[in-house]
Design an enzyme around this catalytic site. Structure first.
Site, PDB file in Angstrom:
ATOM      1  N   LYS A  24     -18.789   2.771  20.940  1.00 54.11           N
ATOM      2  CA  LYS A  24     -19.022   2.024  22.185  1.00 54.11           C
ATOM      3  C   LYS A  24     -18.033   2.480  23.253  1.00 54.11           C
ATOM      4  O   LYS A  24     -18.397   2.696  24.415  1.00 54.11           O
ATOM      5  CB  LYS A  24     -18.891   0.520  21.938  1.00 54.11           C
ATOM      6  CG  LYS A  24     -19.966  -0.053  21.021  1.00 54.11           C
ATOM      7  CD  LYS A  24     -21.364   0.123  21.606  1.00 54.11           C
ATOM      8  CE  LYS A  24     -22.459  -0.367  20.695  1.00 54.11           C
ATOM      9  NZ  LYS A  24     -23.807   0.062  21.103  1.00 54.11           N
ATOM     10  N   SER A  43     -20.047  -3.483  24.146  1.00 54.82           N
ATOM     11  CA  SER A  43     -19.688  -4.640  23.315  1.00 54.82           C
ATOM     12  C   SER A  43     -18.302  -5.132  23.665  1.00 54.82           C
ATOM     13  O   SER A  43     -17.435  -4.357  24.093  1.00 54.82           O
ATOM     14  CB  SER A  43     -19.731  -4.199  21.853  1.00 54.82           C
ATOM     15  OG  SER A  43     -19.067  -5.131  21.031  1.00 54.82           O
ATOM     16  N   THR A  71     -16.268  -5.593  21.651  1.00 55.85           N
ATOM     17  CA  THR A  71     -15.389  -4.923  20.699  1.00 55.85           C
ATOM     18  C   THR A  71     -14.434  -3.966  21.425  1.00 55.85           C
ATOM     19  O   THR A  71     -13.364  -3.666  20.914  1.00 55.85           O
ATOM     20  CB  THR A  71     -16.215  -4.192  19.610  1.00 55.85           C
ATOM     21  OG1 THR A  71     -15.362  -3.847  18.536  1.00 55.85           O
ATOM     22  CG2 THR A  71     -16.893  -2.959  20.123  1.00 55.85           C
ATOM     23  N   TYR A  81     -17.855   2.238  14.596  1.00 54.43           N
ATOM     24  CA  TYR A  81     -18.859   1.598  15.455  1.00 54.43           C
ATOM     25  C   TYR A  81     -18.251   1.252  16.814  1.00 54.43           C
ATOM     26  O   TYR A  81     -18.788   1.596  17.865  1.00 54.43           O
ATOM     27  CB  TYR A  81     -19.396   0.326  14.781  1.00 54.43           C
ATOM     28  CG  TYR A  81     -20.016  -0.648  15.752  1.00 54.43           C
ATOM     29  CD1 TYR A  81     -21.295  -0.454  16.259  1.00 54.43           C
ATOM     30  CD2 TYR A  81     -19.288  -1.764  16.215  1.00 54.43           C
ATOM     31  CE1 TYR A  81     -21.837  -1.336  17.176  1.00 54.43           C
ATOM     32  CE2 TYR A  81     -19.822  -2.642  17.126  1.00 54.43           C
ATOM     33  CZ  TYR A  81     -21.097  -2.428  17.615  1.00 54.43           C
ATOM     34  OH  TYR A  81     -21.622  -3.294  18.534  1.00 54.43           O
TER      35      TYR A  81
HETATM   36  C1  UD1 Z   1     -19.225  -7.747  15.204  1.00 56.48           C
HETATM   37  C2  UD1 Z   1     -18.635  -6.727  16.136  1.00 56.48           C
HETATM   38  C3  UD1 Z   1     -19.421  -6.689  17.410  1.00 56.48           C
HETATM   39  C4  UD1 Z   1     -20.862  -6.408  17.110  1.00 56.48           C
HETATM   40  C5  UD1 Z   1     -21.381  -7.498  16.178  1.00 56.48           C
HETATM   41  C6  UD1 Z   1     -22.825  -7.256  15.798  1.00 56.48           C
HETATM   42  C7  UD1 Z   1     -16.260  -6.266  16.188  1.00 56.48           C
HETATM   43  C8  UD1 Z   1     -14.904  -6.816  16.466  1.00 56.48           C
HETATM   44  N1  UD1 Z   1     -17.270  -7.089  16.410  1.00 56.48           N
HETATM   45  O1  UD1 Z   1     -18.962  -9.013  15.776  1.00 56.48           O
HETATM   46  O2  UD1 Z   1     -18.943  -5.682  18.257  1.00 56.48           O
HETATM   47  O3  UD1 Z   1     -21.596  -6.395  18.293  1.00 56.48           O
HETATM   48  O4  UD1 Z   1     -20.584  -7.532  14.993  1.00 56.48           O
HETATM   49  O5  UD1 Z   1     -22.976  -6.214  14.912  1.00 56.48           O
HETATM   50  O6  UD1 Z   1     -16.408  -5.152  15.807  1.00 56.48           O
HETATM   51  N2  UD1 Z   1     -18.300 -14.808   9.566  1.00 56.48           N
HETATM   52  C9  UD1 Z   1     -18.149 -15.665   8.475  1.00 56.48           C
HETATM   53  N3  UD1 Z   1     -18.992 -15.528   7.419  1.00 56.48           N
HETATM   54  C10 UD1 Z   1     -19.999 -14.596   7.395  1.00 56.48           C
HETATM   55  C11 UD1 Z   1     -20.152 -13.734   8.511  1.00 56.48           C
HETATM   56  C12 UD1 Z   1     -19.275 -13.864   9.569  1.00 56.48           C
HETATM   57  O7  UD1 Z   1     -17.254 -16.507   8.468  1.00 56.48           O
HETATM   58  O8  UD1 Z   1     -20.713 -14.522   6.385  1.00 56.48           O
HETATM   59  C13 UD1 Z   1     -17.402 -14.965  10.714  1.00 56.48           C
HETATM   60  C14 UD1 Z   1     -16.591 -13.715  10.998  1.00 56.48           C
HETATM   61  O9  UD1 Z   1     -15.398 -13.722  10.268  1.00 56.48           O
HETATM   62  C15 UD1 Z   1     -16.374 -13.851  12.514  1.00 56.48           C
HETATM   63  C16 UD1 Z   1     -17.606 -14.610  13.009  1.00 56.48           C
HETATM   64  O10 UD1 Z   1     -18.181 -15.210  11.853  1.00 56.48           O
HETATM   65  O11 UD1 Z   1     -15.240 -14.639  12.729  1.00 56.48           O
HETATM   66  C17 UD1 Z   1     -18.630 -13.714  13.660  1.00 56.48           C
HETATM   67  O12 UD1 Z   1     -18.890 -12.622  12.792  1.00 56.48           O
HETATM   68  P1  UD1 Z   1     -20.109 -11.597  13.056  1.00 56.48           P
HETATM   69  O13 UD1 Z   1     -21.358 -12.339  13.287  1.00 56.48           O
HETATM   70  O14 UD1 Z   1     -20.090 -10.595  11.939  1.00 56.48           O
HETATM   71  O15 UD1 Z   1     -19.739 -10.894  14.432  1.00 56.48           O
HETATM   72  P2  UD1 Z   1     -18.379 -10.195  14.916  1.00 56.48           P
HETATM   73  O16 UD1 Z   1     -17.615  -9.670  13.774  1.00 56.48           O
HETATM   74  O17 UD1 Z   1     -17.711 -11.142  15.838  1.00 56.48           O
END
Ligand code: UD1
Length: 345
Positions: free
Chosen positions: A157, A128, A130, A153
């Protein structure tokens, strides 16, 4: 020529199922193992409906050595492994670290242990972005330094990458490819397979499509005061079918012994950073469906921005993530509609 069999662990999950489809489409016999902890048997129907082939399925847990040992005995023609079997919720991993270390690391160690005695030539590992943490510069290349993980998590990785490198360096008779995914989104265009999170989704797209469907009243956009052009976080959203296709090329390199190094690493992203607000707008324009959303405080542990430099995967693998984001959003929406039709969501 008959192609080698590929073991797909976690093959009824989100990325695993899309990869199983692409492997079958490319003529590979596969065998799937999954403990169904975050998926269900119906996914096999979806794979069969798309490909016309129902892959053999073992319901089992890869942390159990004997289960895997029997699987290799039952399918002696396995030459490549794609390991998707892992727990993947960042927040849950903070609360249940041992679950994450046990599941993700024991699975990998068991697989690596069984490769040599069973003549398996290579393993593709789901890593990832990450591992880059909050990068000092974007886009990130494979040479960008890895940083300390911010969750168990993420740490699994990073440790898994190290376990693979150490094992191969110690003279194991197989090779490995580490694929560092950015943010996989969307569903198969047939809407026969897709992402089905348990409970309240933590990731952006399932939450967004459920909000668009009215299952959730409002999408919270976590943070609008980040140092980005519109104040929201930036990610590299990659279509899940594009992502799946990269696995086919990768495992082919391993089973056909075409790797240039014992362990190869590839970023799998589009090369384009898209903000959370841009993503919502793209969804609304592509589908014509509004997504009620509001700004909410930053989510703990989120990084500001990360996107890939996918040049290495483009040139070495000859692979490109070229599905337009609008099409990906339509696929995610069709899948959500299909879940509604089936009465699931
Ligand atoms: C995270 C993990 C990534 C993992 C992925 C899938 C980290 C840094 N990243 O990605 O390794 O593969 O999850 O499990 O550990 N957001 C909103 N509202 C929401 C949900 C999300 O605004 O309800 C925003 C988050 O703040 C972020 C973006 O959308 O900025 C993407 O979030 P998300 O889909 O959860 O993925 P990551 O956090 O990028």
């Amino acid at each position: 020529m008959k192609k080698a069999r590929i073991l797909v662990t976690g093959g009824t999950g989100y990325i695993g199922s899309h990869t199983a489809v692409e492997l079958i489409n490319a003529g590979y016999p596969v065998v799937i193992i999954d403990n169904l902890s975050n998926s269900n048997r119906d996914v096999l129907d979806g794979i069969e409906a798309i490909t016309g082939v129902r892959p053999p399925f073992v319901e089992g847990d890869c942390t159990d050595f004997d289960t895997l040992k029997k699987l290799f005995a039952d399918y002696p023609d396995i030459k490549g492994i794609i390991n998707f079997a892992a727990s993947k919720a960042v927040g849950e991993s903070v609360k249940k670290p041992l679950l994450y270390y046990r599941n993700n690391l024991n699975t990998l160690i068991n697989l690596l242990d069984l490769m040599a005695p069973n003549g398996v030539r290579g393993i593709v590992f789901s890593s990832s972005c990450t591992v880059y943490g909050e990068p000092d510069q974007n886009p990130v290349t494979e040479a960008t330094p890895r940083k300390n993980a911010t969750s168990p998590y993420g740490n699994t990785k990073k440790i898994s990458e190290d376990i693979i490198c150490d094992t191969v360096a110690a003279g194991a008779p197989f090779k490995a490819i580490l694929l560092r995914y950015f943010n996989p989104v969307g569903a198969h265009p047939s809407a026969l397979i897709g992402e089905l999170p348990n409970g309240v989704p933590q990731n952006l797209i399932p939450y967004l499509t459920q909000t668009a469907m009215g299952v959730r009243p409002m999408l919270s956009v976590f943070g609008n005061d980040y140092p980005t052009p519109d104040g929201t976080c930036i990610r590299d959203f990659i279509n899940v079918v594009d992502l799946a296709k990269a696995h086919v090329v990768a495992v082919e390199r391993l089973v056909e012994d075409k790797c240039l190094e014992p362990v190869e690493v590839f970023n799998l992203g589009t090369g384009r950073g898209v903000s959370v607000l841009e993503l919502i707008n793209t969804f609304e324009e592509a589908t014509g469906v509004k997504v009620p959303h509001q700004f909410a405080p930053r989510r703990e542990g989120d990084i500001t921005q990360v996107w890939a430099d996918p040049t290495r995967a483009n040139t070495v693998l000859g692979w490109n993530a070229d599905t337009p984001l609008a099409d990906t959003m339509v696929s995610a929406w069709r899948w959500q509609q299909r879940l509604r039709e089936k009465g699931i969501m």
